[in-house]
Design an enzyme around this catalytic site. Structure first.
Site, PDB file in Angstrom:
ATOM      1  N   LYS B  76     -10.040  -0.630  -5.262  1.00 40.10           N
ATOM      2  CA  LYS B  76      -8.971   0.782  -5.417  1.00 40.10           C
ATOM      3  C   LYS B  76      -9.979   1.372  -6.366  1.00 40.10           C
ATOM      4  O   LYS B  76     -10.099   0.842  -7.379  1.00 40.10           O
ATOM      5  CB  LYS B  76      -7.760   1.019  -5.131  1.00 40.10           C
ATOM      6  N   SER B 151      -1.373   5.097  -0.804  1.00 42.42           N
ATOM      7  CA  SER B 151      -3.000   6.194  -1.224  1.00 42.42           C
ATOM      8  C   SER B 151      -3.792   4.514  -0.291  1.00 42.42           C
ATOM      9  O   SER B 151      -5.085   5.313  -1.120  1.00 42.42           O
ATOM     10  CB  SER B 151      -2.324   6.222  -2.126  1.00 42.42           C
ATOM     11  N   SER B 175       2.342   2.645  -1.528  1.00 43.63           N
ATOM     12  CA  SER B 175       0.999   2.874  -0.612  1.00 43.63           C
ATOM     13  C   SER B 175      -0.355   1.203  -0.739  1.00 43.63           C
ATOM     14  O   SER B 175      -0.764   1.631  -0.788  1.00 43.63           O
ATOM     15  CB  SER B 175       0.177   3.298  -3.194  1.00 43.63           C
TER      16      SER B 175
END
Lengths: 468, 488
Positions: B76, B151, B175
């Site tokens: 990420k 997310s 997330s």
């Protein structure tokens, strides 16, 4: 009402940089004066993702201060974020302590004032420095993350003079504790003052004004005196003192408004989630050694016979205390050396207390020579002066300067006989009762001995030879 | 089946057996990324140079360092990686090159992993759909018109599309688990403090936790063993020893007690999810688990408390993006103007909304009513779980109330978006470990996730349960149409 009818109420907040080698939340060096932004890392630059790691040495210094001033040391205190935007504050918040500080209560002993109470002492990190130049503003973050303690005093001070005395005593105490270098000019010891006035005899506190940018003892007095007068004038002319922060202009000697209560920052304090609560076990606190404070050293010196005035001179500079301790021997005699020969040498720039050339224990060697009669008191002073200047062994100084007294009976007797042989008429007069001629004989002998004769021994010899 | 379509643990086994070289594996990974990412937009950038060097080094090692040696992994874009642009999905950090590796990045490199690139995310991890990325949304490999969740949407989509066998993400309110559910892979958020946050761009410091995605639970276990553990650079990280998570999977689940919280099966839950999760619970019962009804009465207050705590911390954490030292700086002549313009231009709408919410919650006069009260609710939620864990070993419930929603469906309704995290947020507030495993499909053939919640630092039990379930259910092995069409 004239100024005298108002009572000033003053409380000081002092920020003192702790003398740790590394910063409070990272391993960067704290040394002063390095080229800008060379003592920085992701943590003290506030780079994305960086997290603080607590330096325990800073905590120990805060504990030391807390113990020295008799504060309560919290077994559990917490870190808080103080949020505001400023270019020298890389994270947009300062890690500080708010609701639960490490130390609370306690008092600072101030000569002449008794003690002045403390509200709290808490740990926090310093910000960087903004540098304003023609070409624009720049930021130096070397100072960012240097550990500070903020020492918040109770509003118990009643004049600019008292504030200055308190500040001096506090500064000296921190130096004695070895946790701060007391340097106001470099900003490692900084002071803000909260000042208000009220009619004498009343209890209710007046509106408080915070003064910033006071970086010398003289300015502390000037700023507070100016502010007291300003507030009294304001009230006298029917106005009101506004709650605000004012900056001291040390060139003009005035304070000017920086921001009003309405413009004050809302710091939005909240507990710092990146650091667990600071736990100080009673065992840890007990292990922290506290050196003697200035008033304790003063008591010790006077009790050991050192004159009050000399003791105060010595205590005012911990380096003098150290020299006094290392000279050893009779404390009074050591004190006289420190405030006498040493102070004179320092005054005349023949010695530097930060880098002494001599070993203080050697002073005792000079005393020994003096006590044994090898050195006259004048010669001893000269040897001490040279010792301070060069650090050469006293015996060598005596030899090189030829300062040893002639005390050998045989050598002295030969000179005495020679003097008497050529001063027959004076000898007659002496014998007839003119006893003050003894000085003449000794003087003649001294001349012969180039001043190095032992005056006591010469006296005795002449008296004996002249039939006394 | 081609090796690169296999789940992480089997890729690792194939590397160990030298059935495939790290270099060949990397090339097929890059090939699939090139083929599919134009449609998915899971990646923000590739680190091909570094990856090739790492793969080469891995293939030249005589002995493997461990199970991640030579395995392609993607991150990420919230993890700082030395010299590699790291943006957290924000324009304000466009072009920012960190001078250091996050602790987990360093650990992955030391484990021999081949880091392939940085993955898309909602800006500063604020969002549940990856639509808040400043660089465009990521799409769901099961339906390109739908979101992969967020997310960590890029991390989830990359695994589901078999671009890489494993990825790292972060989970502040769901997330990791919610996107894992929405794309049909496994995703775990460990206990707060289990994995170092050093070098992970902060959203909400007391809630953020690093975790892992893989198609298989064993893969998640391998990743977790590699990244977990104390870090002196993160003083909120735990000093507890890290177990060999993969080894614990063999212990089975017979006799484990699992609790089913009534509050997590109520209004707003898509009926097919209710059905699939209940079926999943029956599978666990048939594996020898004891199933018990429990109550977590304060969970309905979790979203409200979360949006106070998370936004308050975020408002402070994001103050450093001021244009002074790095990232975007707007043109201005005055300091205040520079701050205002930099942040106005640099942050997206959702980030601004949360900064304002958080700033308000911490303001003088409001602190007690909001922040302090939210902390009290948080303590109550944690107490509910403590009470439950006195009688059960894990809690089982849905991960998300809905399957993947359409892009744009909730962008104008922040509250609806926030409610998508209703089952995941309590876990972050309580600091507990949670995992989502695929447990079926709805009638549009969109994946459904089942969530398992554990005691603090009891990741092992969760992994054992999830693994036992996965072995029986087999949903994790199904390929999304996008990958099937691209050809096996």
């Amino acid at each position: 009402m004239p100024v005298a009818d108002f009572e000033p109420v003053i409380g000081l907040e002092v920020h003192a940089q702790l003398l740790t080698r590394s910063k409070i939340f990272c391993g960067c060096s704290t040394s002063f004066g390095a080229p800008p932004n060379t003592q920085v890392c992701p943590v003290c630059l506030g780079l994305p993702g960086a997290l603080p790691s607590l330096n325990r040495a800073a905590v120990e210094m805060a504990i030391k201060a807390g113990k020295a001033f008799g504060c309560r040391i919290a077994e559990r205190s917490i870190w808080a974020r103080k949020n505001y935007f400023y270019p020298d504050l890389p994270k947009g918040y300062q890690i500080s302590q708010y609701e639960l500080p490490i130390c609370s209560g306690g008092a600072v002993p101030v000569p002449g004032l008794g003690t002045i109470g403390l509200t709290r002492i808490h740990l926090e990190e310093d910000a960087g420095k903004n540098i304003h130049a023609e070409s624009g503003s720049q930021v130096d973050l070397n100072r960012s993350g240097v550990p500070l303690i903020e020492i918040v005093g109770e509003p118990q001070l009643r004049s600019a003079e008292e504030a200055s005395e308190y500040l001096k005593a506090l500064r000296l105490s921190l130096i004695y504790l070895g946790i701060n270098d007391g340097n106001l000019e470099e900003g490692s010891f900084r002071c803000d003052a909260n000042v208000s006035v009220r009619p004498r005899g009343t209890q209710k506190l007046g509106t408080r004004v915070e003064l910033k940018n006071i970086n010398s003892f003289r300015f502390v007095r000037q700023a507070i005196e100016y502010e007291i007068e300003r507030q009294v004038k304001e009230i006298e002319s029917g106005g009101k003192v506004l709650q605000q922060t004012r900056l001291f202009d040390n060139e003009k000697g005035v304070t000017r408004s920086m921001r009003s209560k309405e413009e004050a920052n809302d710091y939005r304090y909240f507990p710092e989630p990146d650091l667990p609560p600071l736990l100080v076990s009673p065992e840890w606190a007990a292990k922290v050694q506290v050196p003697k404070l200035p008033h304790e050293v003063l008591d010790e010196l006077t009790r050991s016979g050192v004159a009050q005035a000399d003791a105060r001179t010595i205590v005012a500079d911990p380096r003098l205390v150290e020299v006094h301790r290392r000279v050893g021997g009779d404390p009074r005699r050591a004190a006289l050396f420190v405030v006498g020969e040493l102070a004179r040498a320092v005054n005349e720039k023949e010695a530097d207390l930060a880098a002494l050339k001599f070993e203080p224990a050697q002073v005792a060697e000079v005393w020994k020579l003096q006590d044994a009669g090898t050195l006259s008191s004048t010669a001893a002073k000269e040897v001490l002066a040279e010792l301070i200047r060069s650090g050469k062994p006293p015996a060598r100084i005596v030899q090189e300067k030829g300062l040893a007294q002639v005390s050998d009976a045989g050598a002295l007797e030969a000179v005495v006989d020679a003097v008497l042989a050529r001063s027959v008429s004076e000898a007659e007069k002496y014998k007839a009762g003119k006893k003050n001629l003894l000085g003449f004989f000794v003087g003649q002998a001294m001349k012969e001995l180039k001043g190095k004769g032992n005056p006591g021994a010469l006296n005795e010899l002449f008296k004996r030879k002249l039939g006394d | 089946m081609k090796v690169d379509l296999l789940p992480l643990s089997r890729v690792s086994a194939a590397l160990a057996a030298r059935e495939v070289s790290p270099e060949a594996l990397l090339e097929s990974s890059l090939e699939r990324i090139r083929a599919l990412d134009g449609k998915l937009h899971a990646f923000l950038r590739l680190t091909e140079g570094e990856a090739r060097a790492a793969a080469k080094a891995a293939s030249q090692r005589r002995e493997r360092i461990g199970p991640l040696d030579g395995v392609p992994i993607a991150l990420k874009d919230i993890f700082c990686m030395e010299g590699v642009e790291t943006t957290a999905g924000s324009r304000i950090l466009k072009g920012y090159l960190p001078p250091y590796d996050a602790t987990v990045v360093r650990k992955l490199k030391q484990a021999g992993a081949v880091i392939v690139g940085k993955l898309n995310m909602d800006e500063f991890a604020m969002g549940s759909s990856t639509e808040n990325s400043a660089f465009g949304p990521t799409r769901n490999p099961w339906d390109l018109e739908r979101t992969p969740g967020g997310s960590s949407g890029g991390s989830a989509a990359a695994v589901a599309a078999r671009m890489v066998p494993g990825t790292l993400g972060t989970d502040t309110g769901g997330s990791i688990r919610q996107p894992a559910a929405l794309v049909g892979c496994a995703g775990m958020k460990p206990t707060y403090g289990r994995v170092s946050r050093f070098g992970v761009i902060a959203f909400a410091s007391s809630l953020d936790q690093v975790g892992a995605f893989a198609q298989d639970v064993r893969g998640v276990a391998l990743l977790l063993s590699a990244i977990a553990g104390h870090d002196p650079d993160d003083q909120t990280s735990s000093t507890r020893p890290v177990p060999d998570y993969a080894a614990s999977l063999a212990r089975g689940v017979r006799g484990l007690r699992i609790g089913v919280p009534a509050e997590y099966f109520g209004e707003g839950l898509q009926p097919e999810i209710d059905k699939a999760v209940r079926a999943g619970i029956e599978v666990l019962r048939s594996e020898g688990c004891e199933v018990k009804p429990i109550s977590l009465p304060n969970s309905p207050h979790a979203i409200a408390a979360y949006y106070i705590v998370a936004t308050a911390e975020a408002s402070s954490n994001l103050a450093r993006y001021d244009g002074v030292r790095y990232g975007h700086r707007a043109r201005a002549t005055q300091l205040l103007e520079m701050y205002e313009r930099t942040r106005a231009e640099g942050f997206g709408a959702e980030v601004k909304r949360r900064i304002m919410l958080g700033t308000y919650a911490l303001s003088a006069g409001y602190y007690d009513a909001y922040y302090l009260r939210a902390q009290k609710v948080r303590a109550l939620i944690r107490r509910d779980f403590d009470t439950a864990f006195a009688t059960v070993d894990a809690v089982v419930c849905p991960t998300s109330p809905t399957t993947a929603f359409r892009l744009g469906e909730k962008v104008d309704d922040p509250l609806a978006m926030y409610l998508n995290d209703i089952y995941t947020v309590p876990v972050n507030l309580a600091g507990l470990p949670g995992i989502s495993v695929p447990c079926g499909f709805d009638n549009k053939r969109l994946p459904i996730g089942m969530q398992l919640i554990g005691k603090p630092f009891d990741e092992e039990t969760l992994l054992r349960l999830a693994h036992a379930y996965e072995q029986r259910a087999g949903f994790a092995e199904q390929l999304p149409p996008l990958v099937e069409h691209a050809g096996r």
